[in-house]
Write a protein that holds these residues in place. Structure first.
Motif, PDB file in Angstrom:
ATOM      1  N   HIS A   1       1.150  -1.296   0.373  1.00 20.14           N
ATOM      2  CA  HIS A   1      -0.030   0.108  -0.377  1.00 20.14           C
ATOM      3  C   HIS A   1       0.776   0.886  -0.023  1.00 20.14           C
ATOM      4  O   HIS A   1       2.247   1.104   0.411  1.00 20.14           O
ATOM      5  CB  HIS A   1      -1.106  -0.019   1.177  1.00 20.14           C
ATOM      6  CG  HIS A   1      -0.039   0.143   2.812  1.00 20.14           C
ATOM      7  ND1 HIS A   1       0.399  -1.214   2.736  1.00 20.14           N
ATOM      8  CD2 HIS A   1      -0.273   1.014   3.353  1.00 20.14           C
ATOM      9  CE1 HIS A   1       0.946  -0.887   4.726  1.00 20.14           C
ATOM     10  NE2 HIS A   1       0.516   0.154   4.248  1.00 20.14           N
ATOM     11  N   ALA A   2       0.677   2.486   0.453  1.00 18.66           N
ATOM     12  CA  ALA A   2       1.092   3.731  -0.104  1.00 18.66           C
ATOM     13  C   ALA A   2       0.370   4.330   0.410  1.00 18.66           C
ATOM     14  O   ALA A   2      -0.661   4.864   0.504  1.00 18.66           O
ATOM     15  CB  ALA A   2       0.827   4.303  -1.613  1.00 18.66           C
ATOM     16  N   VAL A   3       0.770   6.149   1.156  1.00 19.44           N
ATOM     17  CA  VAL A   3       0.886   6.799   1.749  1.00 19.44           C
ATOM     18  C   VAL A   3       0.690   8.148   1.204  1.00 19.44           C
ATOM     19  O   VAL A   3       1.867   7.966   0.421  1.00 19.44           O
ATOM     20  CB  VAL A   3       0.476   7.081   3.269  1.00 19.44           C
ATOM     21  CG1 VAL A   3       0.642   5.938   4.077  1.00 19.44           C
ATOM     22  CG2 VAL A   3       1.888   6.685   3.021  1.00 19.44           C
ATOM     23  N   THR A   4       0.135   9.402   1.014  1.00 13.88           N
ATOM     24  CA  THR A   4       0.324  10.529   0.530  1.00 13.88           C
ATOM     25  C   THR A   4      -0.232  11.581   1.388  1.00 13.88           C
ATOM     26  O   THR A   4      -1.309  11.404   2.000  1.00 13.88           O
ATOM     27  CB  THR A   4      -0.185  10.150  -0.743  1.00 13.88           C
ATOM     28  OG1 THR A   4       0.354  11.330  -1.689  1.00 13.88           O
ATOM     29  CG2 THR A   4      -1.532  10.431  -0.796  1.00 13.88           C
ATOM     30  N   ARG A   5      -0.170  12.622   1.255  1.00 14.28           N
ATOM     31  CA  ARG A   5      -0.306  13.905   1.879  1.00 14.28           C
ATOM     32  C   ARG A   5      -1.354  14.232   0.922  1.00 14.28           C
ATOM     33  O   ARG A   5      -2.091  14.931   1.538  1.00 14.28           O
ATOM     34  CB  ARG A   5       0.926  14.599   1.759  1.00 14.28           C
ATOM     35  CG  ARG A   5       1.991  14.421   1.977  1.00 14.28           C
ATOM     36  CD  ARG A   5       2.882  15.873   2.604  1.00 14.28           C
ATOM     37  NE  ARG A   5       3.861  15.293   3.380  1.00 14.28           N
ATOM     38  CZ  ARG A   5       4.913  16.143   3.562  1.00 14.28           C
ATOM     39  NH1 ARG A   5       5.149  17.101   2.713  1.00 14.28           N
ATOM     40  NH2 ARG A   5       6.406  15.585   4.389  1.00 14.28           N
ATOM     41  N   TRP A   6      -2.188  14.112  -0.554  1.00 14.79           N
ATOM     42  CA  TRP A   6      -2.766  14.310  -0.791  1.00 14.79           C
ATOM     43  C   TRP A   6      -4.194  13.685  -0.412  1.00 14.79           C
ATOM     44  O   TRP A   6      -4.332  12.953  -0.114  1.00 14.79           O
ATOM     45  CB  TRP A   6      -2.992  13.591  -2.487  1.00 14.79           C
ATOM     46  CG  TRP A   6      -2.340  14.817  -3.379  1.00 14.79           C
ATOM     47  CD1 TRP A   6      -1.978  15.625  -2.930  1.00 14.79           C
ATOM     48  CD2 TRP A   6      -1.179  13.668  -4.672  1.00 14.79           C
ATOM     49  NE1 TRP A   6      -0.002  16.270  -4.482  1.00 14.79           N
ATOM     50  CE2 TRP A   6      -0.514  15.193  -5.139  1.00 14.79           C
ATOM     51  CE3 TRP A   6      -1.214  12.575  -4.939  1.00 14.79           C
ATOM     52  CZ2 TRP A   6       0.542  14.132  -5.610  1.00 14.79           C
ATOM     53  CZ3 TRP A   6      -0.278  12.207  -5.720  1.00 14.79           C
ATOM     54  CH2 TRP A   6       0.596  12.772  -6.085  1.00 14.79           C
ATOM     55  N   THR A   7      -5.250  14.518  -0.302  1.00 16.46           N
ATOM     56  CA  THR A   7      -6.599  13.477  -0.064  1.00 16.46           C
ATOM     57  C   THR A   7      -7.180  13.512  -1.144  1.00 16.46           C
ATOM     58  O   THR A   7      -7.310  13.843  -2.478  1.00 16.46           O
ATOM     59  CB  THR A   7      -7.717  14.940   0.564  1.00 16.46           C
ATOM     60  OG1 THR A   7      -7.975  16.299  -0.424  1.00 16.46           O
ATOM     61  CG2 THR A   7      -6.888  16.000   1.489  1.00 16.46           C
ATOM     62  N   LYS A   8      -8.543  13.201  -0.852  1.00 18.10           N
ATOM     63  CA  LYS A   8      -9.413  12.369  -2.413  1.00 18.10           C
ATOM     64  C   LYS A   8     -10.277  13.940  -2.949  1.00 18.10           C
ATOM     65  O   LYS A   8      -9.413  13.769  -4.260  1.00 18.10           O
ATOM     66  CB  LYS A   8     -11.010  11.936  -1.686  1.00 18.10           C
ATOM     67  CG  LYS A   8     -11.724  10.731  -2.683  1.00 18.10           C
ATOM     68  CD  LYS A   8     -12.582  10.141  -1.999  1.00 18.10           C
ATOM     69  CE  LYS A   8     -11.657   8.815  -1.353  1.00 18.10           C
ATOM     70  NZ  LYS A   8     -13.162   7.982  -0.921  1.00 18.10           N
ATOM     71  N   ASP A   9     -10.259  15.221  -2.705  1.00 17.39           N
ATOM     72  CA  ASP A   9     -10.540  15.670  -2.919  1.00 17.39           C
ATOM     73  C   ASP A   9     -10.138  16.569  -3.452  1.00 17.39           C
ATOM     74  O   ASP A   9     -10.053  16.532  -5.345  1.00 17.39           O
ATOM     75  CB  ASP A   9     -11.552  16.575  -2.132  1.00 17.39           C
ATOM     76  CG  ASP A   9     -12.922  16.516  -1.379  1.00 17.39           C
ATOM     77  OD1 ASP A   9     -13.662  15.733  -1.764  1.00 17.39           O
ATOM     78  OD2 ASP A   9     -12.690  17.360  -0.924  1.00 17.39           O
ATOM     79  N   GLN A  10      -8.200  16.218  -3.902  1.00 12.69           N
ATOM     80  CA  GLN A  10      -7.586  16.910  -4.635  1.00 12.69           C
ATOM     81  C   GLN A  10      -7.110  16.225  -5.825  1.00 12.69           C
ATOM     82  O   GLN A  10      -6.803  16.343  -6.711  1.00 12.69           O
ATOM     83  CB  GLN A  10      -5.899  17.057  -3.858  1.00 12.69           C
ATOM     84  CG  GLN A  10      -5.931  18.172  -1.983  1.00 12.69           C
ATOM     85  CD  GLN A  10      -4.930  17.625  -1.380  1.00 12.69           C
ATOM     86  OE1 GLN A  10      -4.260  17.339  -1.182  1.00 12.69           O
ATOM     87  NE2 GLN A  10      -4.654  19.589  -1.768  1.00 12.69           N
ATOM     88  N   LEU A  11      -7.320  14.762  -5.688  1.00 12.18           N
ATOM     89  CA  LEU A  11      -6.881  14.039  -6.389  1.00 12.18           C
ATOM     90  C   LEU A  11      -8.037  14.018  -7.521  1.00 12.18           C
ATOM     91  O   LEU A  11      -8.262  14.035  -8.886  1.00 12.18           O
ATOM     92  CB  LEU A  11      -7.187  12.292  -6.337  1.00 12.18           C
ATOM     93  CG  LEU A  11      -5.949  12.292  -5.393  1.00 12.18           C
ATOM     94  CD1 LEU A  11      -5.803  10.877  -5.434  1.00 12.18           C
ATOM     95  CD2 LEU A  11      -4.348  11.884  -6.245  1.00 12.18           C
ATOM     96  N   LYS A  12      -9.222  14.702  -7.038  1.00 18.29           N
ATOM     97  CA  LYS A  12     -10.391  14.296  -8.247  1.00 18.29           C
ATOM     98  C   LYS A  12     -10.113  15.388  -8.364  1.00 18.29           C
ATOM     99  O   LYS A  12     -10.929  15.883  -9.918  1.00 18.29           O
ATOM    100  CB  LYS A  12     -11.881  14.178  -7.224  1.00 18.29           C
ATOM    101  CG  LYS A  12     -11.838  13.283  -6.282  1.00 18.29           C
ATOM    102  CD  LYS A  12     -14.081  13.203  -5.859  1.00 18.29           C
ATOM    103  CE  LYS A  12     -14.012  11.592  -5.578  1.00 18.29           C
ATOM    104  NZ  LYS A  12     -15.322  12.151  -4.187  1.00 18.29           N
ATOM    105  N   SER A  13     -10.003  16.547  -8.036  1.00 23.14           N
ATOM    106  CA  SER A  13      -9.670  17.850  -8.460  1.00 23.14           C
ATOM    107  C   SER A  13      -8.404  17.974  -9.697  1.00 23.14           C
ATOM    108  O   SER A  13      -8.207  18.961 -11.104  1.00 23.14           O
ATOM    109  CB  SER A  13      -9.573  19.200  -8.563  1.00 23.14           C
ATOM    110  OG  SER A  13      -7.972  19.135  -7.023  1.00 23.14           O
TER     111      SER A  13
END
Length: 87
Positions: free
Chosen positions: A69-81
């Protein structure tokens, strides 16, 4: 999920056969997507709306069961944008 005891993947392990399907967790340990596919140069397609991100912007690791698995600082909303990625 406590990621502190998880083993980080080496650069040699950052291959399609290992990364594809890996769950991606955001800053609040929320599941924000998974690796759909990998391109030459280390770019990944992530999420229901595929977006291209660089593999070096994610911290890939194995948990106690060996699952990647991986972790990131991005949120789901940031990825959606982000712009949708097309092959």
């Amino acid at each position: 999920m406590d990621h502190t005891n998880h083993v980080r993947l080496t650069n040699a392990e950052l291959t399609p056969s290992i990364l594809e399907g890996a769950t991606i967790y955001g800053p609040d340990d929320e599941k924000i997507g998974s690796v759909d596919h990998m391109h030459v140069g280390g770019f990944l397609g992530i999420g229901a709306k595929p977006v291209a991100v660089s593999a070096n912007q994610l911290d890939f690791m194995r948990d106690e069961d060996g699952d990647v698995h991986a972790v990131t600082r991005w949120t789901k909303d940031q990825l959606k944008s982000m712009p949708e990625h097309h092959d």
